[in-house]
Design a protein around this motif. Sequence first.
Motif, short mmCIF file in Angstrom:
data_model
loop_
_atom_site.label_atom_id
_atom_site.label_comp_id
_atom_site.label_asym_id
_atom_site.label_seq_id
_atom_site.Cartn_x
_atom_site.Cartn_y
_atom_site.Cartn_z
N ALA A 182 0.84 -1.19 0.00
CA ALA A 182 0.00 0.00 0.00
C ALA A 182 0.88 1.24 0.00
N SER A 183 0.46 2.26 -0.69
CA SER A 183 1.25 3.48 -0.75
C SER A 183 0.67 4.56 0.15
N ALA A 184 -0.46 4.33 0.72
CA ALA A 184 -1.07 5.29 1.65
C ALA A 184 -1.77 4.49 2.73
N PRO A 185 -2.04 5.13 3.88
CA PRO A 185 -2.68 4.39 4.96
C PRO A 185 -3.99 3.76 4.51
N THR A 186 -4.06 2.50 4.67
CA THR A 186 -5.30 1.79 4.33
C THR A 186 -5.69 0.95 5.54
N GLY A 187 -6.80 0.30 5.42
CA GLY A 187 -7.26 -0.48 6.55
C GLY A 187 -7.95 0.42 7.56
N ARG A 188 -8.35 -0.18 8.66
CA ARG A 188 -9.07 0.58 9.69
C ARG A 188 -8.09 1.39 10.52
N GLU A 189 -8.25 2.72 10.52
CA GLU A 189 -7.37 3.56 11.33
C GLU A 189 -7.72 3.36 12.79
N LEU A 190 -6.71 3.01 13.57
CA LEU A 190 -6.94 2.77 14.99
C LEU A 190 -6.68 4.00 15.83
#
Lengths: 181, 236
Positions: free
Chosen positions: B220-228
Amino acid sequence: MDTQEQLAAVIARVALGDRPALRVLYQGTAPKLYAICLRILPDQDSAERALQEVYQEIWNSAAMSRANRSSPMTWMMAVARTVATGHRRRLGAAPCDQPDCAPVLADLSVLSGAQAKAPGIGGPLGLCLREQQVADVDMLRQVCLDGLSYSDIADTMGVDPAAVQSRMRRCFTQLRECLRR
Amino acid sequence: MTGRSDDSDRPPPDLSGTDSALCAEYVLNLLSDDEARAFERRLEREPVLQTEVTYWAEHFADISDSLPEVAPAAAVLRRIETEIFGTGRQTLWRALLPYLLGALVAAALAWVVNTKGLLNTAPPAPDLYADLVAADSGLALQAHYAPDTGVLTLRGPVDDLPPGRVLVVWVHPADGGGPVVLGPLETGVPGTLYVPEVLWGDLAGATLVISDLAADAATASAPTGRELARGTLTPG
């Protein structure tokens, strides 16, 4: 930060199972530990196999390094020496045949009058080795750098291993007296 | 240079010459297996022998230290890691390996630079801290960045992640540059990451983001997924 402290901090992370820390440790120390293995073992393949085992041992025993009380680098160098010497003895390898190997002595008595130069060896031990006879320093280098046993040295010289041991023990005692000063 | 442990700086213990020589022989692997085992039994109960062993080890290290360093082939590290960690680690780890390699090489280089004293004139950078909090939950993590080692440490309570998920840390530099992945927290929290050297000067005021991501996610090149959680790095 002091280098030894940095090294101790990375080893502490390794002891916790921190995988990236092992890589950092390897990048910073492998050239020195590989040099030790390469010197003791007869070829690159066996030295690389020994180096693998060295880092496995470091990974498994990192938590013990503080209990060992030596500086971190000394501890790792001792691990490398022990592993490589063990490999060498299992291989029944011939004595070091590289150009910078310590010379094989023909006779303990021949060089007994000459004083050593202890080339390249620093610290108080380097100074004390300059007071020792060349034959003793060469034997110490063969033991320490080339991983030779008393029997190995005795074989190359055609003498009794007990004579080599006696000579080395006297050397250790003299060195200890010098280091005490 | 191997440095000296405290023990080697202390006055030497009062030992007989025979015992001292025995310690030297032990350090140099000159004892037979039986002799070494017998010596180790004494070593366990005689602290003066332990000190002597350390003393000799430190001094003999000066002999090994005289060897010129030799870089091993790159394949050796791969074999070591395979041997220790096995194969079949999560895909994300492999996907993020280039980033981590860069970070680790940078950290190693920085270490070498520090070791050689090449940057002694630079003023020390301050340690940085961040409280990473979540907008929609009570999650609160603490981050500490140590500029002398390039290590970012995260601490705080985190619930166990579902199988197949990993925590990933990102940094948004203060100058508005794009987000950069620092890597997965292999061991969870608490855990450490090595920050690439190119980012060292951009961390003060930077925003850290921690998210959880499928372990088999592609690079991934940018924050992905659930931000905690997220927070800003500041001195003290």
